[in-house]
Structures are given as C-alpha cells and as structure tokens.
Design a protein around this motif. Structure first.
Motif, PDB file in Angstrom:
ATOM      1  N   GLY A  43     -26.337 -94.221 -60.342  1.00 22.53           N
ATOM      2  CA  GLY A  43     -25.043 -93.585 -60.155  1.00 22.53           C
ATOM      3  C   GLY A  43     -24.370 -93.124 -61.430  1.00 22.53           C
ATOM      4  O   GLY A  43     -23.164 -92.854 -61.427  1.00 22.53           O
ATOM      5  N   VAL A  44     -25.118 -93.005 -62.509  1.00 25.28           N
ATOM      6  CA  VAL A  44     -24.531 -92.494 -63.749  1.00 25.28           C
ATOM      7  C   VAL A  44     -24.433 -90.975 -63.697  1.00 25.28           C
ATOM      8  O   VAL A  44     -23.460 -90.382 -64.168  1.00 25.28           O
ATOM      9  N   THR A  45     -25.442 -90.328 -63.102  1.00 30.35           N
ATOM     10  CA  THR A  45     -25.445 -88.869 -62.985  1.00 30.35           C
ATOM     11  C   THR A  45     -25.780 -88.475 -61.548  1.00 30.35           C
ATOM     12  O   THR A  45     -26.379 -89.247 -60.787  1.00 30.35           O
ATOM     13  N   TYR A  46     -25.365 -87.250 -61.197  1.00 28.36           N
ATOM     14  CA  TYR A  46     -25.736 -86.663 -59.912  1.00 28.36           C
ATOM     15  C   TYR A  46     -27.070 -85.947 -60.045  1.00 28.36           C
ATOM     16  O   TYR A  46     -27.463 -85.520 -61.140  1.00 28.36           O
ATOM     17  N   GLN A  47     -27.747 -85.779 -58.924  1.00 31.03           N
ATOM     18  CA  GLN A  47     -28.929 -84.934 -58.906  1.00 31.03           C
ATOM     19  C   GLN A  47     -28.516 -83.469 -59.016  1.00 31.03           C
ATOM     20  O   GLN A  47     -27.374 -83.103 -58.755  1.00 31.03           O
ATOM     21  N   GLY A  48     -29.465 -82.616 -59.356  1.00 31.15           N
ATOM     22  CA  GLY A  48     -29.140 -81.216 -59.590  1.00 31.15           C
ATOM     23  C   GLY A  48     -28.642 -80.484 -58.354  1.00 31.15           C
ATOM     24  O   GLY A  48     -27.850 -79.540 -58.455  1.00 31.15           O
ATOM     25  N   ALA A  49     -29.072 -80.901 -57.139  1.00 33.07           N
ATOM     26  CA  ALA A  49     -28.709 -80.176 -55.913  1.00 33.07           C
ATOM     27  C   ALA A  49     -27.373 -80.610 -55.333  1.00 33.07           C
ATOM     28  O   ALA A  49     -26.912 -80.040 -54.333  1.00 33.07           O
ATOM     29  N   VAL A  50     -26.721 -81.610 -55.911  1.00 31.67           N
ATOM     30  CA  VAL A  50     -25.474 -82.131 -55.347  1.00 31.67           C
ATOM     31  C   VAL A  50     -24.390 -81.061 -55.323  1.00 31.67           C
ATOM     32  O   VAL A  50     -23.619 -80.939 -54.350  1.00 31.67           O
ATOM     33  N   SER A  51     -24.308 -80.259 -56.358  1.00 38.55           N
ATOM     34  CA  SER A  51     -23.276 -79.220 -56.418  1.00 38.55           C
ATOM     35  C   SER A  51     -23.413 -78.249 -55.250  1.00 38.55           C
ATOM     36  O   SER A  51     -22.424 -77.899 -54.581  1.00 38.55           O
ATOM     37  N   ASN A  52     -24.628 -77.808 -54.957  1.00 37.94           N
ATOM     38  CA  ASN A  52     -24.865 -76.886 -53.847  1.00 37.94           C
ATOM     39  C   ASN A  52     -24.552 -77.561 -52.514  1.00 37.94           C
ATOM     40  O   ASN A  52     -23.976 -76.951 -51.600  1.00 37.94           O
ATOM     41  N   GLN A  53     -24.913 -78.827 -52.387  1.00 35.23           N
ATOM     42  CA  GLN A  53     -24.647 -79.555 -51.137  1.00 35.23           C
ATOM     43  C   GLN A  53     -23.147 -79.692 -50.888  1.00 35.23           C
ATOM     44  O   GLN A  53     -22.681 -79.581 -49.742  1.00 35.23           O
ATOM     45  N   GLN A  54     -22.376 -79.925 -51.961  1.00 31.13           N
ATOM     46  CA  GLN A  54     -20.926 -80.038 -51.794  1.00 31.13           C
ATOM     47  C   GLN A  54     -20.315 -78.718 -51.310  1.00 31.13           C
ATOM     48  O   GLN A  54     -19.403 -78.709 -50.475  1.00 31.13           O
ATOM     49  N   VAL A  55     -20.827 -77.602 -51.830  1.00 28.90           N
ATOM     50  CA  VAL A  55     -20.323 -76.293 -51.393  1.00 28.90           C
ATOM     51  C   VAL A  55     -20.654 -76.059 -49.920  1.00 28.90           C
ATOM     52  O   VAL A  55     -19.814 -75.572 -49.130  1.00 28.90           O
ATOM     53  N   GLU A  56     -21.876 -76.407 -49.518  1.00 26.00           N
ATOM     54  CA  GLU A  56     -22.268 -76.217 -48.124  1.00 26.00           C
ATOM     55  C   GLU A  56     -21.412 -77.071 -47.190  1.00 26.00           C
ATOM     56  O   GLU A  56     -21.022 -76.623 -46.099  1.00 26.00           O
ATOM     57  N   GLN A  57     -21.108 -78.301 -47.616  1.00 27.59           N
ATOM     58  CA  GLN A  57     -20.255 -79.160 -46.795  1.00 27.59           C
ATOM     59  C   GLN A  57     -18.839 -78.603 -46.693  1.00 27.59           C
ATOM     60  O   GLN A  57     -18.189 -78.677 -45.644  1.00 27.59           O
ATOM     61  N   MET A  58     -18.350 -78.023 -47.792  1.00 30.97           N
ATOM     62  CA  MET A  58     -16.986 -77.495 -47.807  1.00 30.97           C
ATOM     63  C   MET A  58     -16.839 -76.289 -46.875  1.00 30.97           C
ATOM     64  O   MET A  58     -15.792 -76.103 -46.231  1.00 30.97           O
ATOM     65  N   LEU A  59     -17.899 -75.469 -46.786  1.00 26.44           N
ATOM     66  CA  LEU A  59     -17.829 -74.249 -45.975  1.00 26.44           C
ATOM     67  C   LEU A  59     -18.466 -74.425 -44.598  1.00 26.44           C
ATOM     68  O   LEU A  59     -18.590 -73.443 -43.845  1.00 26.44           O
ATOM     69  N   ALA A  60     -18.896 -75.637 -44.286  1.00 30.27           N
ATOM     70  CA  ALA A  60     -19.550 -75.864 -42.987  1.00 30.27           C
ATOM     71  C   ALA A  60     -18.557 -75.613 -41.843  1.00 30.27           C
ATOM     72  O   ALA A  60     -17.400 -76.054 -41.885  1.00 30.27           O
ATOM     73  N   GLY A  61     -19.004 -74.916 -40.821  1.00 27.85           N
ATOM     74  CA  GLY A  61     -18.164 -74.641 -39.644  1.00 27.85           C
ATOM     75  C   GLY A  61     -17.148 -73.549 -39.868  1.00 27.85           C
ATOM     76  O   GLY A  61     -16.262 -73.351 -39.020  1.00 27.85           O
ATOM     77  N   GLU A  62     -17.216 -72.827 -40.978  1.00 29.30           N
ATOM     78  CA  GLU A  62     -16.295 -71.735 -41.306  1.00 29.30           C
ATOM     79  C   GLU A  62     -14.841 -72.164 -41.089  1.00 29.30           C
ATOM     80  O   GLU A  62     -14.165 -71.745 -40.141  1.00 29.30           O
ATOM     81  N   PRO A  63     -14.327 -73.017 -41.968  1.00 31.91           N
ATOM     82  CA  PRO A  63     -12.947 -73.514 -41.821  1.00 31.91           C
ATOM     83  C   PRO A  63     -11.942 -72.367 -41.935  1.00 31.91           C
ATOM     84  O   PRO A  63     -12.191 -71.356 -42.592  1.00 31.91           O
ATOM     85  N   THR A  64     -10.771 -72.533 -41.276  1.00 33.69           N
ATOM     86  CA  THR A  64      -9.728 -71.494 -41.287  1.00 33.69           C
ATOM     87  C   THR A  64      -8.678 -71.736 -42.354  1.00 33.69           C
ATOM     88  O   THR A  64      -7.919 -70.821 -42.693  1.00 33.69           O
ATOM     89  N   THR A  65      -8.616 -72.952 -42.872  1.00 34.20           N
ATOM     90  CA  THR A  65      -7.653 -73.269 -43.933  1.00 34.20           C
ATOM     91  C   THR A  65      -8.386 -73.923 -45.105  1.00 34.20           C
ATOM     92  O   THR A  65      -9.417 -74.585 -44.935  1.00 34.20           O
ATOM     93  N   PHE A  66      -7.832 -73.740 -46.282  1.00 36.68           N
ATOM     94  CA  PHE A  66      -8.434 -74.283 -47.504  1.00 36.68           C
ATOM     95  C   PHE A  66      -7.967 -75.718 -47.719  1.00 36.68           C
ATOM     96  O   PHE A  66      -6.773 -76.014 -47.624  1.00 36.68           O
TER      97      PHE A  66
END
Length: 443
Positions: A43-66
C-alpha cells in the motif's frame, strides 16, 4: 628460469568483466522490480492502472451531476461551466491549460475523457498509466513513484557500471605497475630479482621477454664486473711489483749523486731521480685507487667528516701559500664509505690547491640540498678547458694543458667520479669567473 604459473588471456578477463557487470545489472533490475512490487502490495504505491479505473468508476452510469472526488483521486480533472469558465480543478498552471485545450478540441483520446452533465457543465479528465504514491503528501512533494523508481534504477545501474569499471581499471593498473617496477630495477642495474607473475597471458609474454633481457643483462654486467675486478687486481699487483725496483733505482741514483761525477753524468742521474719520483707517485696513485672499494658503508656524521677533510688539507694549502676558505653546511648523518670518500674529496681539493697561484683562494663548501647533500670546491686557477669538461673524469686522461697536466697521472678526478657513483651521486665540472669548480652531489 622458474616455470610460469597459469595465465588467462586478456580477452577472457574482459569477457569476465562484461559477464560480471551484466549479472550485477540484472541483479539490480530484479531487486528494483521486487521492491516496486512490494511497495504496491504493502500500500505504499498504487498500480499503474488505478488512475484509469478511478476515472471509469467516476463516469460509470453517465451521472447527471458532478461529485467532487477525494484526495486519493489520481487523475487530473477540471470542471468547466457553460461558457468555459473553470468551476473546479485539482491542477493549475500548464496542466490546467492542457485540460482547457482538450475542452476546446472537443475530442477524446486514449488518456483523456470528457463528460457533460445536465446543468451544461463539462468535466475533462486526464490520467497516466503509472505508479503513484498512496500518500497525497508524498505525491505533492516527490515525482511520481514510477519515475522516481526508474531514476533510482538508472542511477544504480550507472553506479554498478562505474564500480565494475574501477575494479577492472585497478586490476589492470596493478598488473601494468609490474612493468614499471621491473623497468626501474633494470634501469638501476638491480638485476638480482625474479620478475613476478601477472596472471594475464599477454602481460606474462611481455614479462617473459623482460626476464630474458634481465638475464642477458645480468650475465653481461657480471662478466664486465668480473673482468674489471680482474683488471684492478692485475693493476694493483703490477703496481706493487714495481715498488721494489723503483725503490732500488731511486736509492742507487741518490747514492750516485753523493759521488763526484762529471757535470753531464750528474745531470743524467738527477733526471733519473726526478723521473723515478714521478713513477713512484704514479704507482702510489694506482695502489690508492685500487684499494678501499670493498669498504663497508657505515652511518657517519657528515659535519664531523667534513671537519676531518678540512684538517687534513689545511697544512697542504699553507705550504702552497693558498688560503683555504671553508664553510660547513652539512647536517645529520649518512651511510657512506668514509675513508674512500675522504680520499676522493682529498684528491679534488689538492687538485684545486695545485692549480691556484700563491696568494690565491680555494673555497671548500658543503651544504644540504633537496634529497641529499653536496661538497663544492672552487679554485682561482685557469679553469677547465672544453676538452677537460668532457673527459677529465676519464681514467688516465691527461690532456688538459690549461690545468697544467704535467706531473699528473689522470687518476684523481676519475677516482672521485667513481666514488660518487658508488654513493649514488655524481661529480660535476664547470668553470666560474675565478676558475674551476668541482661539485660532488650525493642523494
């Protein structure tokens, strides 16, 4: 010659160096990889794909509000209003300008995503496939964990290359130093030694050639030394054998002078006496130069030795009505053949006194110099001729008319030069405004 030990070729040494260096670099890479994996697992560092996964989770389901992400959100984002004004962002400066440019281009790329909400605002997200520190403080203070890790790996590999190169340089330089040591000993004619083993075939071949040269030179110098010793012994024996007949000739000639002889006969007898005295002096010089060579070196006080020299010469100078000016600048002690050296210095000073006219001065000075000491004798005679400056230290050379060669046997300066060489020194001749100068330097 002793049998050489086993050697390896220089190409094998270089190949071994390359293999060792590559193995060290591979080991560094493996250690670096396991450390990076360990950091991710703990848990000292994240894996390289974590950043992309966080973006996908944030935009999942096409949210209407930020919804503002937390501090552990790795991607760069900026929320723009209908008119393009920045409403919220986790970056600033050039990074924010890049996100604004993506808004104007109205296009997606592999590392950029955009989403427009119901209120007309648009979020631009840009991520990087790289390891990042979990701790936000470390993310702000340090470069990305992946870049920092790669930089550490590069520095480690360079240090590995440097240390291996220095090791190879030290090893080869140590072998090359053998050539320097052998050359110095051969140059100093210290030939009673065994040339060491280098362990590298090409080096040992060169050392073998130097060993053959050393042996040949050793045999040559040994034969020369034996021949010289034999000549010295023969000359000493001849000089010794001549003493008795010369004494008889001189004694009989002196007895004849006591008789009443015709004037012509008396002149011939007087000539015999003078020539006999000169021959006896020559024989005495030969005996003097052939003895004392085997005198042991002893630690001797230099100032005391110089005072003894002055005391032995001052009476001769007074008899010649020459003023002897002395200056004792010697200090400490040295390992010398005292009697042999005093005899050589005595010859040099007597030579200066003989070539200085009555009422003149002879300067006898001693001093300490860098790495040794010296004795200088300066007279007020005619000085040395050009021929004498080059040949006066040669044995039996008597060609210097300027120094009054008549009555001299050509052994004094030669003997002094030989004694100087025996003491690892040298004898120098030159002229000054007042006359000739002889300097004996010792290391």
């Amino acid at each position: 010659m002793a049998k050489r030990q086993r050697s390896v070729s220089l190409s094998f040494v270089l190949l071994r160096f390359a293999i060792v260096m590559l193995c060290c670099m591979l080991l560094c890479c493996l250690v670096w990889y396991f450390v990076m994996v360990r950091f991710q697992n703990t848990g000292v560092t994240y894996q390289g794909a974590v950043s992309n996964q966080q973006v996908e989770q944030m935009l999942a389901g096409e949210p209407t509000t930020f919804v503002s992400p937390g501090n552990d959100f790795l991607a760069e984002y900026a929320l723009f209003g209908r008119n393009g004004e920045v409403l919220e962002s986790n970056v600033e400066g050039k990074k924010l300008e890049v996100l604004a440019g993506c808004l104007q281009e109205d296009a997606n790329s592999i590392d950029v995503s955009r989403h427009t909400y119901a209120d007309g605002s648009t979020v631009i997200l840009r991520w990087h496939f790289r390891a990042e520190f979990v701790n936000p403080v470390l993310r702000d203070m340090l470069p990305p964990a992946e870049y920092l890790g790669l930089a550490t790996l590069v520095v480690t590999l360079l240090l590995c290359l440097l240390f291996n190169t220095l090791w190879l340089r030290r090893r080869l330089a140590g072998k090359l130093k053998l050539f320097s040591e052998v050359s110095k000993k051969v140059g100093a004619q210290e030939l009673d030694f065994t040339i060491p083993h280098a362990g590298i075939r090409e080096y040992d071949q060169a050392l073998d050639a130097m060993e053959h040269m050393r042996e040949a030179l050793y045999r040559s110098l040994s034969s020369q030394w034996e021949a010289q010793q034999e000549r010295e012994a023969e000359m000493a024996a001849l000089a010794h054998d001549l003493k008795t007949p010369l004494t008889l000739v001189g004694g009989n000639a002196e007895l004849l002078l006591d008789e009443k002889l015709p004037e012509s006969s008396r002149k011939m007898v007087e000539t015999i006496v003078v020539s006999n005295d000169r021959a006896k002096q020559y024989v005495a010089s030969l005996l003097e130069t052939s003895t004392g060579a085997n005198e042991a070196f002893e630690n001797t006080c230099l100032p005391t030795m110089f005072d003894e020299l002055c005391q032995s010469i001052i009476a001769i100078a007074e008899a010649k009505r020459v003023c002897l000016q002395t200056q004792n600048g010697l200090k400490g002690a040295a390992s010398i053949q005292k009697d042999h050296l005093l005899r050589a210095l005595d010859n040099v000073v007597k030579n200066a006194i003989e070539h200085t006219p009555a009422g003149g001065n002879v300067y006898l000075e001693s001093s300490m110099i860098d790495g040794g000491w010296q004795v200088t004798v300066c007279d007020e005679g005619p000085g040395f001729s050009k021929a004498a400056l080059h040949h006066a230290t040669e044995r039996l050379w008597r060609g210097d008319a300027a120094r009054g060669a008549d009555g001299h046997n050509g052994l004094g300066l030669w003997f002094a030069a030989q004694v100087a060489k025996t003491h690892a020194g040298q004898l120098e001749l030159r002229n000054c405004d007042s006359g000739g100068v002889v300097t004996m330097k010792f290391c």
